[in-house]
Design an enzyme around this catalytic site. Sequence first.
Site, short mmCIF file in Angstrom:
data_model
loop_
_atom_site.label_atom_id
_atom_site.label_comp_id
_atom_site.label_asym_id
_atom_site.label_seq_id
_atom_site.Cartn_x
_atom_site.Cartn_y
_atom_site.Cartn_z
N SER A 7 26.36 154.90 -100.75
CA SER A 7 25.81 154.88 -99.39
C SER A 7 26.82 155.44 -98.40
CB SER A 7 25.47 153.45 -98.98
OG SER A 7 25.18 153.42 -97.59
N HIS A 32 22.78 157.94 -100.88
CA HIS A 32 21.95 156.89 -100.28
C HIS A 32 22.16 156.92 -98.77
CE1 HIS A 32 19.78 153.02 -100.49
NE2 HIS A 32 20.61 152.60 -99.55
N ASP A 34 21.23 155.17 -95.28
CA ASP A 34 20.73 153.93 -94.68
C ASP A 34 20.32 154.17 -93.23
OD1 ASP A 34 20.94 151.89 -96.73
OD2 ASP A 34 23.11 152.25 -96.66
N MET A 36 18.75 152.76 -89.86
CA MET A 36 18.56 151.46 -89.20
C MET A 36 18.15 151.65 -87.76
SD MET A 36 21.94 149.52 -90.55
CE MET A 36 22.37 149.46 -92.30
N HIS A 65 16.76 155.17 -97.33
CA HIS A 65 16.37 153.76 -97.24
C HIS A 65 16.08 153.44 -95.77
CE1 HIS A 65 17.97 149.31 -97.75
NE2 HIS A 65 16.68 149.36 -97.46
N MET A 67 15.32 151.16 -92.95
CA MET A 67 15.33 149.78 -92.46
C MET A 67 14.85 149.82 -91.03
SD MET A 67 18.89 148.67 -94.25
CE MET A 67 19.34 150.37 -94.49
N MET A 136 17.15 144.26 -102.45
CA MET A 136 18.34 144.06 -101.60
C MET A 136 19.14 142.89 -102.15
SD MET A 136 18.49 146.33 -99.18
CE MET A 136 20.03 145.62 -98.60
N ASP A 174 20.90 147.10 -104.10
CA ASP A 174 21.61 147.60 -102.93
C ASP A 174 22.31 146.47 -102.20
OD1 ASP A 174 22.46 148.93 -100.68
OD2 ASP A 174 20.47 149.48 -99.96
C1 DX5 Z 1 22.78 147.45 -96.18
C2 DX5 Z 1 22.57 148.81 -96.80
C3 DX5 Z 1 23.41 149.09 -98.01
C4 DX5 Z 1 24.87 148.95 -97.79
C5 DX5 Z 1 25.61 148.96 -99.08
O1 DX5 Z 1 21.87 147.26 -95.16
O2 DX5 Z 1 21.23 149.00 -97.16
O3 DX5 Z 1 23.09 150.35 -98.54
O4 DX5 Z 1 25.38 149.94 -96.96
O5 DX5 Z 1 26.96 148.82 -98.78
P1 DX5 Z 1 27.94 147.93 -99.64
O6 DX5 Z 1 28.02 148.55 -100.98
O7 DX5 Z 1 29.21 148.01 -98.86
O8 DX5 Z 1 27.37 146.54 -99.68
ZN ZN Z 2 20.59 150.83 -98.41
#
Ligand code: DX5
Ligand code: ZN
Length: 214
Positions: A7, A32, A34, A36, A65, A67, A136, A174
């Site tokens: 990620s 990956h 993320d 948000m 991903h 969110m 998750m 994840d």
């Molecule tokens: C959390 C994300 C993950 C996160 C993973 O909301 O979806 O992808 O960044 O990071 P680590 O490996 O540091 O937990």
């Molecule tokens: Zn993620």
Amino acid sequence: MIHIAPSILAADFADFASAVRLLAEAGADFVHCDVMDGVFVPNLSFGMSTVRDLHRRTSLPLDVHLMITEPGRYVEAFAESGARILTVHAEACVHLHRTLQQIRACGCLAGVALNPATGPEVLDYILDDADLILCMSVNPGFGGQKFIPSTLDKLRRVREKIAACGREILLEVDGGVTPDNCRAIIAAGADVLVAGSAVFRADDPAAVVAALRG
Ligand code: DX5
Ligand code: ZN
């Protein structure tokens, strides 16, 4: 076969170009991404413009991903930006079945993410419409959190459902994934491992990517 999806949430936000170069050299399988919105999760990250520019900088498939609330509003935009996998949260979709079909119609693989408190039974009537299930293993919003152990039981239950449905569906995990817990995670049935901090905070990211394969 195990796929590693680092990620870039854990990378330097002012230098994603270097981050994706590093991931290609380290032997990662996906990037990956993320996304948000500060509403579905209590944090902001980046949107489709960043995904579009990442797509220009790397040939690695982008595992996006989302969110965000009402992700259906943005499916076309992320698909046009170069997402290969587009994953939406079951908790964020009033019409999950429709959103998954929308993702496939755009030519992407359709993923469904489940928060730690969401049970696998929400998958029962949409498994045929999904190409990937993301469990998750931390509460979404931030990198660097600790793996929630009950995820292992959920992974096993989701893997059973996938086996029963007879289609090939990727099972992604994840949050808090490290070389120390990856074997238990793989044994529970996961075949796509996301790791942010473990890869980007390492002195040797390639060694960590290799170690995460179990
Ligand atoms: C959390 C994300 C993950 C996160 C993973 O909301 O979806 O992808 O960044 O990071 P680590 O490996 O540091 O937990
Ligand atoms: Zn993620």
